[in-house]
Design a protein around this motif. Sequence first.
Motif, PDB file in Angstrom:
ATOM      1  N   PHE B  18       0.861  -1.198   0.000  1.00  0.00           N
ATOM      2  CA  PHE B  18       0.000   0.000   0.000  1.00  0.00           C
ATOM      3  C   PHE B  18       0.894   1.244   0.000  1.00  0.00           C
ATOM      4  O   PHE B  18       1.867   1.317   0.753  1.00  0.00           O
ATOM      5  CB  PHE B  18      -0.884  -0.021   1.247  1.00  0.00           C
ATOM      6  N   ARG B  20       1.875   4.874   0.947  1.00  0.00           N
ATOM      7  CA  ARG B  20       1.530   5.827   2.020  1.00  0.00           C
ATOM      8  C   ARG B  20       1.031   7.146   1.455  1.00  0.00           C
ATOM      9  O   ARG B  20       0.411   7.926   2.162  1.00  0.00           O
ATOM     10  CB  ARG B  20       2.730   6.056   2.928  1.00  0.00           C
ATOM     11  N   TRP B  21       1.273   7.393   0.164  1.00  0.00           N
ATOM     12  CA  TRP B  21       0.827   8.653  -0.431  1.00  0.00           C
ATOM     13  C   TRP B  21      -0.678   8.671  -0.687  1.00  0.00           C
ATOM     14  O   TRP B  21      -1.223   9.678  -1.141  1.00  0.00           O
ATOM     15  CB  TRP B  21       1.610   8.931  -1.719  1.00  0.00           C
ATOM     16  N   MET B  22      -1.350   7.531  -0.394  1.00  0.00           N
ATOM     17  CA  MET B  22      -2.818   7.519  -0.442  1.00  0.00           C
ATOM     18  C   MET B  22      -3.414   8.139   0.833  1.00  0.00           C
ATOM     19  O   MET B  22      -4.595   8.488   0.849  1.00  0.00           O
ATOM     20  CB  MET B  22      -3.336   6.074  -0.550  1.00  0.00           C
ATOM     21  N   PRO B  24      -2.412  11.040   2.719  1.00  0.00           N
ATOM     22  CA  PRO B  24      -2.696  12.496   2.739  1.00  0.00           C
ATOM     23  C   PRO B  24      -3.992  12.889   2.005  1.00  0.00           C
ATOM     24  O   PRO B  24      -4.749  13.712   2.547  1.00  0.00           O
ATOM     25  CB  PRO B  24      -1.453  13.112   2.087  1.00  0.00           C
ATOM     26  N   PRO B  25      -4.311  12.306   0.810  1.00  0.00           N
ATOM     27  CA  PRO B  25      -5.617  12.673   0.227  1.00  0.00           C
ATOM     28  C   PRO B  25      -6.798  12.251   1.101  1.00  0.00           C
ATOM     29  O   PRO B  25      -7.814  12.950   1.151  1.00  0.00           O
ATOM     30  CB  PRO B  25      -5.656  11.938  -1.122  1.00  0.00           C
ATOM     31  N   VAL B 208     -15.474   9.134   1.517  1.00  0.00           N
ATOM     32  CA  VAL B 208     -14.408   8.682   0.610  1.00  0.00           C
ATOM     33  C   VAL B 208     -13.082   8.661   1.381  1.00  0.00           C
ATOM     34  O   VAL B 208     -12.299   7.708   1.284  1.00  0.00           O
ATOM     35  CB  VAL B 208     -14.322   9.591  -0.646  1.00  0.00           C
ATOM     36  N   MET B 212     -10.663   5.459   2.228  1.00  0.00           N
ATOM     37  CA  MET B 212      -9.281   5.411   1.729  1.00  0.00           C
ATOM     38  C   MET B 212      -8.254   5.216   2.830  1.00  0.00           C
ATOM     39  O   MET B 212      -7.184   4.686   2.587  1.00  0.00           O
ATOM     40  CB  MET B 212      -8.952   6.742   1.016  1.00  0.00           C
TER      41      MET B 212
END
Lengths: 41, 459
Positions: B18, B20-22, B24-25, B208, B212
């Motif tokens: 996975f 990790r940059w998912m 922050p959004p 959402v 996420m």
Amino acid sequence: MSRQDPSGTRTLRLVLAWSFVGIPLLWGVLQTLRDALKLFH
Amino acid sequence: MRPLSFLDRDRTVAAPGFSRWMVPPAALCIHLCIGQVYAFSVFNLPMTRLLGISAPAGGDWKLTELGWIFTLAIFFLGVSAAILGRWVEEGGPRRAMFTAALCFGGGFLLSAAGVYLHEIWIIYLGYGVLGGIGLGLGYISPVSTLIKWFPDRPGMATGMAIMGFGGGALIASPLSVWLMSRFSTPDHIGVAETFIVLGVVYFIFMMVGAAMVRIPAPDWRPAGWSPPARPPKLVTSANVHVYRALRTPQFWLIWWVLCLNVTAGIGVLGQASAMSQEMFPGKVSAVAAAGFVGLMSLFNMAGRFLWASASDLIGRKSTYFCFFILGIALYAWVPTTGRIGSVGLFVLCFLVIISMYGGGFATVPAYLRDMFGTRYVGAIHGWLITAWSAAGVFGPVLVNYLRVYEIARGVPKSDAYNLTMYLMAALLVIGFFCNLFIGPVHVRHHMAAAQAEATVLAP
């Protein structure tokens, strides 16, 4: 970024996730910038 | 299977691979929504003429009554962040984000009913209490998750999320005005419909984010990164329990550091438009002043990301020293910009000041992590939010009352803010010394490693 997750999250998901938050934020920034420019008129 | 078990902490642990940059959004999905609170004032004037339509009528609400909606929301933000912080930390980010979405979206829907029935207490309950709880839960929910995903850059990570809180107002303000214009007719003001749309949109957007978000596995580390063998003196690798942290001088010194930094910024943020026009009569029009306020919002947002990212390089304590030293110099210099009639220098001073106001909010979670570890950083951050609530009262009161006092003494309007500026500089001197006295937390406050692990595994 994509080198960090070779088998997992795809680049497309990252692009979608960042676009989902980035597009509204960019729209808000541009709206504010348009108003802010009135300071210099 | 239990209903809603997908919200459990152990169901949110990221699978191998996975990115990790998912995360922050996911955090931005929450903060961009709850940042709307800064733009709530766009509803104030339309809500004073819901009955009279073109002008306030007999039964219409007054601005003073409507002001309580924002005050209640900020009050419940602080209370819920403090009281529910431990629940957020132990229950995991998805449960907290889901609850925040329900409260914040639900608060809008309840408020829509309040507008439709023209009962202001329903709006107090809806946006003020329920929405305020959503704000508090949403504000702290992604903080410790981001810190755990970015142990190498905790300032940048939390800065990104808290930047979203500043950015939320930039979206909400034009969006709300546009929605009200779409729903309004010659004999109706579309506030209720706007609340319904915002409630639904924000709920979906926040859900959402909740879907996420992931937490890292306990043994996860960023590729190629390992904790420094000799961490800096002010960065601990141990953990301090939330209630223990409240008994340390470090917590209260950071509380004052945040409170004084915010007090200095929040007072002028609310008065920026009037101040620029009164200090430069004939030079700054109302339209230009509105542009100045917009520019300040942008610097407030950008400062959150830039200063918090810079703190990863220069350290948290040094970052706050920058805020205080630069802030003292700039506040002391503002009266001079008025005397020499330089609008450009005045604007420049306040843009830097407001970037440090935002930077103070965004850097503090990483400061707490450095002092108290990652285990309860979200809950400790929740308690620290009370410093914001206190500053929200001190700042505007100081600016407003000192201005009135100066005018009553016969000081010209263009000089009426000088005393306030010097007082703000003096407050920052106190903040400087609070920051100076912050040292490492004594080891007697540290949790045993097994105890910290047990609280993760058995919430």
